[in-house]
Scaffold this motif. Structure first.
Motif, PDB file in Angstrom:
ATOM      1  N   LEU A 172      -0.138 -50.994  33.754  1.00 27.50           N
ATOM      2  CA  LEU A 172      -0.338 -52.097  32.659  1.00 27.50           C
ATOM      3  C   LEU A 172       0.640 -53.450  33.632  1.00 27.50           C
ATOM      4  O   LEU A 172       0.539 -54.405  33.291  1.00 27.50           O
ATOM      5  N   LYS A 173       1.721 -53.058  33.860  1.00 27.13           N
ATOM      6  CA  LYS A 173       2.725 -53.715  34.357  1.00 27.13           C
ATOM      7  C   LYS A 173       2.004 -54.922  35.465  1.00 27.13           C
ATOM      8  O   LYS A 173       2.293 -55.776  35.518  1.00 27.13           O
ATOM      9  N   GLY A 174       0.897 -54.061  36.259  1.00 30.57           N
ATOM     10  CA  GLY A 174       0.477 -55.206  37.286  1.00 30.57           C
ATOM     11  C   GLY A 174      -0.407 -56.102  36.612  1.00 30.57           C
ATOM     12  O   GLY A 174      -0.322 -57.205  37.236  1.00 30.57           O
ATOM     13  N   SER A 175      -0.997 -55.687  35.575  1.00 32.04           N
ATOM     14  CA  SER A 175      -1.861 -56.795  34.776  1.00 32.04           C
ATOM     15  C   SER A 175      -1.104 -57.772  34.140  1.00 32.04           C
ATOM     16  O   SER A 175      -1.412 -58.916  34.181  1.00 32.04           O
ATOM     17  N   VAL A 176      -0.011 -57.591  33.639  1.00 32.42           N
ATOM     18  CA  VAL A 176       1.065 -58.324  32.801  1.00 32.42           C
ATOM     19  C   VAL A 176       1.483 -59.408  34.152  1.00 32.42           C
ATOM     20  O   VAL A 176       1.546 -60.365  33.946  1.00 32.42           O
ATOM     21  N   ARG A 177       1.816 -58.615  35.345  1.00 33.06           N
ATOM     22  CA  ARG A 177       2.303 -59.591  36.434  1.00 33.06           C
ATOM     23  C   ARG A 177       1.225 -60.469  36.671  1.00 33.06           C
ATOM     24  O   ARG A 177       1.659 -61.721  37.135  1.00 33.06           O
ATOM     25  N   THR A 178      -0.119 -60.105  36.739  1.00 29.82           N
ATOM     26  CA  THR A 178      -1.022 -61.181  37.438  1.00 29.82           C
ATOM     27  C   THR A 178      -0.996 -62.226  36.213  1.00 29.82           C
ATOM     28  O   THR A 178      -1.340 -63.201  36.656  1.00 29.82           O
ATOM     29  N   ALA A 179      -1.097 -61.904  34.969  1.00 31.46           N
ATOM     30  CA  ALA A 179      -1.160 -62.974  33.697  1.00 31.46           C
ATOM     31  C   ALA A 179       0.025 -63.962  33.864  1.00 31.46           C
ATOM     32  O   ALA A 179      -0.104 -65.089  33.762  1.00 31.46           O
ATOM     33  N   PHE A 180       1.269 -63.363  34.276  1.00 30.86           N
ATOM     34  CA  PHE A 180       2.487 -64.302  34.386  1.00 30.86           C
ATOM     35  C   PHE A 180       2.244 -65.165  35.708  1.00 30.86           C
ATOM     36  O   PHE A 180       2.604 -66.181  35.748  1.00 30.86           O
ATOM     37  N   LEU A 181       1.971 -64.485  36.683  1.00 31.99           N
ATOM     38  CA  LEU A 181       1.687 -65.212  37.942  1.00 31.99           C
ATOM     39  C   LEU A 181       0.745 -66.441  37.957  1.00 31.99           C
ATOM     40  O   LEU A 181       0.911 -67.710  38.252  1.00 31.99           O
ATOM     41  N   THR A 182      -0.490 -66.165  37.158  1.00 34.36           N
ATOM     42  CA  THR A 182      -1.365 -67.024  36.678  1.00 34.36           C
ATOM     43  C   THR A 182      -0.802 -68.257  35.942  1.00 34.36           C
ATOM     44  O   THR A 182      -1.192 -69.508  36.263  1.00 34.36           O
ATOM     45  N   LYS A 183      -0.004 -67.937  35.042  1.00 34.91           N
ATOM     46  CA  LYS A 183       0.680 -69.041  34.374  1.00 34.91           C
ATOM     47  C   LYS A 183       1.364 -70.010  35.126  1.00 34.91           C
ATOM     48  O   LYS A 183       1.504 -71.181  34.989  1.00 34.91           O
ATOM     49  N   LEU A 184       2.342 -69.250  36.023  1.00 29.57           N
ATOM     50  CA  LEU A 184       3.074 -70.031  36.898  1.00 29.57           C
ATOM     51  C   LEU A 184       2.546 -70.890  37.684  1.00 29.57           C
ATOM     52  O   LEU A 184       2.892 -71.856  38.269  1.00 29.57           O
ATOM     53  N   ILE A 185       1.224 -70.197  38.553  1.00 30.53           N
ATOM     54  CA  ILE A 185       0.457 -71.042  39.368  1.00 30.53           C
ATOM     55  C   ILE A 185      -0.003 -72.340  38.596  1.00 30.53           C
ATOM     56  O   ILE A 185       0.124 -73.548  39.122  1.00 30.53           O
ATOM     57  N   ARG A 186      -0.368 -72.121  37.438  1.00 24.56           N
ATOM     58  CA  ARG A 186      -1.201 -73.250  36.642  1.00 24.56           C
ATOM     59  C   ARG A 186      -0.111 -74.393  36.541  1.00 24.56           C
ATOM     60  O   ARG A 186      -0.406 -75.635  36.483  1.00 24.56           O
ATOM     61  N   GLU A 187       1.028 -73.832  36.018  1.00 27.87           N
ATOM     62  CA  GLU A 187       2.198 -75.029  35.945  1.00 27.87           C
ATOM     63  C   GLU A 187       2.619 -75.582  36.954  1.00 27.87           C
ATOM     64  O   GLU A 187       2.987 -76.946  36.797  1.00 27.87           O
ATOM     65  N   ASN A 188       2.562 -74.817  38.359  1.00 34.10           N
ATOM     66  CA  ASN A 188       3.069 -75.568  39.368  1.00 34.10           C
ATOM     67  C   ASN A 188       2.016 -75.321  40.358  1.00 34.10           C
ATOM     68  O   ASN A 188       2.450 -74.433  41.323  1.00 34.10           O
ATOM     69  N   PRO A 189       0.861 -75.989  40.647  1.00 36.10           N
ATOM     70  CA  PRO A 189      -0.056 -75.504  41.500  1.00 36.10           C
ATOM     71  C   PRO A 189       0.047 -75.825  43.112  1.00 36.10           C
ATOM     72  O   PRO A 189      -0.624 -75.471  43.938  1.00 36.10           O
ATOM     73  N   ALA A 190       0.965 -76.769  43.244  1.00 36.33           N
ATOM     74  CA  ALA A 190       1.452 -77.281  44.705  1.00 36.33           C
ATOM     75  C   ALA A 190       1.364 -76.519  45.719  1.00 36.33           C
ATOM     76  O   ALA A 190       0.455 -76.651  46.848  1.00 36.33           O
ATOM     77  N   PHE A 191       2.007 -75.206  45.574  1.00 32.07           N
ATOM     78  CA  PHE A 191       2.204 -74.521  46.615  1.00 32.07           C
ATOM     79  C   PHE A 191       0.837 -73.808  47.016  1.00 32.07           C
ATOM     80  O   PHE A 191       0.313 -73.810  48.403  1.00 32.07           O
ATOM     81  N   VAL A 192      -0.055 -73.443  46.256  1.00 32.45           N
ATOM     82  CA  VAL A 192      -1.269 -72.619  46.305  1.00 32.45           C
ATOM     83  C   VAL A 192      -2.220 -73.978  46.863  1.00 32.45           C
ATOM     84  O   VAL A 192      -3.266 -73.340  47.266  1.00 32.45           O
ATOM     85  N   GLN A 193      -2.205 -75.006  46.612  1.00 32.60           N
ATOM     86  CA  GLN A 193      -3.033 -75.853  46.956  1.00 32.60           C
ATOM     87  C   GLN A 193      -3.036 -76.359  48.436  1.00 32.60           C
ATOM     88  O   GLN A 193      -3.768 -76.986  49.132  1.00 32.60           O
ATOM     89  N   ASN A 194      -1.883 -75.683  49.127  1.00 29.90           N
ATOM     90  CA  ASN A 194      -1.703 -76.114  50.497  1.00 29.90           C
ATOM     91  C   ASN A 194      -2.245 -74.906  51.385  1.00 29.90           C
ATOM     92  O   ASN A 194      -1.702 -73.568  51.051  1.00 29.90           O
ATOM     93  N   ASP A 195      -3.407 -74.962  51.867  1.00 30.89           N
ATOM     94  CA  ASP A 195      -4.010 -73.808  52.803  1.00 30.89           C
ATOM     95  C   ASP A 195      -2.965 -72.996  53.680  1.00 30.89           C
ATOM     96  O   ASP A 195      -3.010 -71.995  53.973  1.00 30.89           O
ATOM     97  N   ARG A 196      -2.023 -73.811  54.313  1.00 29.46           N
ATOM     98  CA  ARG A 196      -1.252 -73.137  55.174  1.00 29.46           C
ATOM     99  C   ARG A 196      -0.187 -72.095  54.586  1.00 29.46           C
ATOM    100  O   ARG A 196       0.280 -71.135  55.325  1.00 29.46           O
ATOM    101  N   ASN A 197       0.043 -72.127  53.019  1.00 27.45           N
ATOM    102  CA  ASN A 197       0.946 -71.205  52.149  1.00 27.45           C
ATOM    103  C   ASN A 197       0.057 -70.035  51.845  1.00 27.45           C
ATOM    104  O   ASN A 197       0.538 -69.021  51.572  1.00 27.45           O
ATOM    105  N   LEU A 198      -1.155 -70.207  52.199  1.00 23.78           N
ATOM    106  CA  LEU A 198      -2.029 -69.125  51.665  1.00 23.78           C
ATOM    107  C   LEU A 198      -2.893 -68.194  52.823  1.00 23.78           C
ATOM    108  O   LEU A 198      -3.103 -67.014  52.677  1.00 23.78           O
ATOM    109  N   LYS A 199      -2.559 -68.774  54.098  1.00 26.65           N
ATOM    110  CA  LYS A 199      -3.181 -67.959  55.252  1.00 26.65           C
ATOM    111  C   LYS A 199      -2.247 -67.827  56.511  1.00 26.65           C
ATOM    112  O   LYS A 199      -1.414 -68.429  56.723  1.00 26.65           O
ATOM    113  N   ASP A 200      -2.338 -66.476  56.940  1.00 25.49           N
ATOM    114  CA  ASP A 200      -1.815 -66.289  58.239  1.00 25.49           C
ATOM    115  C   ASP A 200      -2.238 -66.791  59.515  1.00 25.49           C
ATOM    116  O   ASP A 200      -3.265 -67.629  59.443  1.00 25.49           O
TER     117      ASP A 200
END
Length: 266
Positions: free
Chosen positions: A122-150
């Protein structure tokens, strides 16, 4: 240490499977009773009391030859599932074939051996929900492809987790600048404690099918289909979420983790 504890009720929307890591094999570990539409997880002592040692060879032979022992051992035919079982599982939908299909066993915990969803799951599910909230509030990091790919172009979630949930900033003397790295010690979810949830409802057997996109369109990939023992949809259980409030206050005072993110846990 002061703790804030919140009682919660968990309700399953669909059948839920948390595996024990074991598979129940037909004839040897389970039998199907068509008249009751259920699976009996075999209690070997109960079967031996009925068939006796004289028929033990027939049981072993039936298993080796992949024959249904209810048909090979006539003294079992008139018995009910509960007469042979350590537990009985209702079958929903398609029926497993005891000569071909194994059943992925559900996890059971507690002195009463009840079906369980562990707090860690359950902690993994809650973690995903919080992570989603944080990303929606500050999406700049994930909008940069260089931050998402090796370097090979593959997605790397570690960078996302580091940025939003477990970032440790330190000064790299060689590079002469501040850098960030993943730090489990600064993971926000170290402060969140979720209990295990035990269910009183009996489990069910369902068939899980994998949909795949073929050249002619979508279809079921039969070789990947399997049978799972699950907690039924609509099942409820009581548990709690615990937060060490005093520890969080000390962490805020030391500015060990950004306080605005700690507010989310509180």
């Amino acid at each position: 240490m002061t703790r804030a504890t919140f009682s919660i009720e968990l309700k399953t929307i669909t059948p839920v499977h948390i595996g024990s890591g074991h598979e129940l094999n037909g004839n040897f570990e389970y039998l199907y009773f068509p008249q009751e539409r259920c699976v009996a997880v075999i209690d070997a002592e109960k079967i031996m009391d009925i068939i006796g040692e004289d028929h033990l060879d027939k049981w072993v032979s039936a298993i080796e030859l992949k024959q249904n022992i209810l048909q090979v051992l006539p003294m079992l035919k008139e018995k009910k599932a509960a007469d042979l079982a350590e537990r009985v599982i209702r079958v929903e939908g398609e029926v497993p074939d005891v000569t071909k299909n194994a059943i992925k066993e559900q996890l059971f915990l507690g002195t009463e051996k009840r079906a369980c969803i562990p707090g860690s799951s359950l902690k993994g599910s809650v973690r995903t929900a919080f992570l989603t909230k944080l990303i929606r509030e500050n999406p700049a990091f994930v909008q940069n492809d260089r931050n998402l790919k090796d370097r090979r172009g593959k997605f790397k979630d570690r960078e996302v987790i580091t940025e939003y949930l477990a970032k440790d900033v330190w000064f790299d003397r060689k590079k002469n600048r501040q850098v960030k790295r993943f730090s489990p010690n600064k993971d926000l979810f170290r402060f969140l404690r979720i209990s295990d949830f035990l269910f009183a409802e009996k489990t069910v057997v369902v068939k899980a099918e994998v949909a795949n996109l073929f050249r002619h369109g979508w279809g079921i990939k039969g070789e990947l289909s399997s049978f799972w023992e699950c907690i039924p949809a609509g099942s409820t259980s009581q548990g709690n979420i615990q937060i060490p409030a005093t520890l969080i206050e000390r962490v805020k005072e030391k500015r060990y983790i950004q306080s605005d993110k700690l507010d989310l846990i509180e």
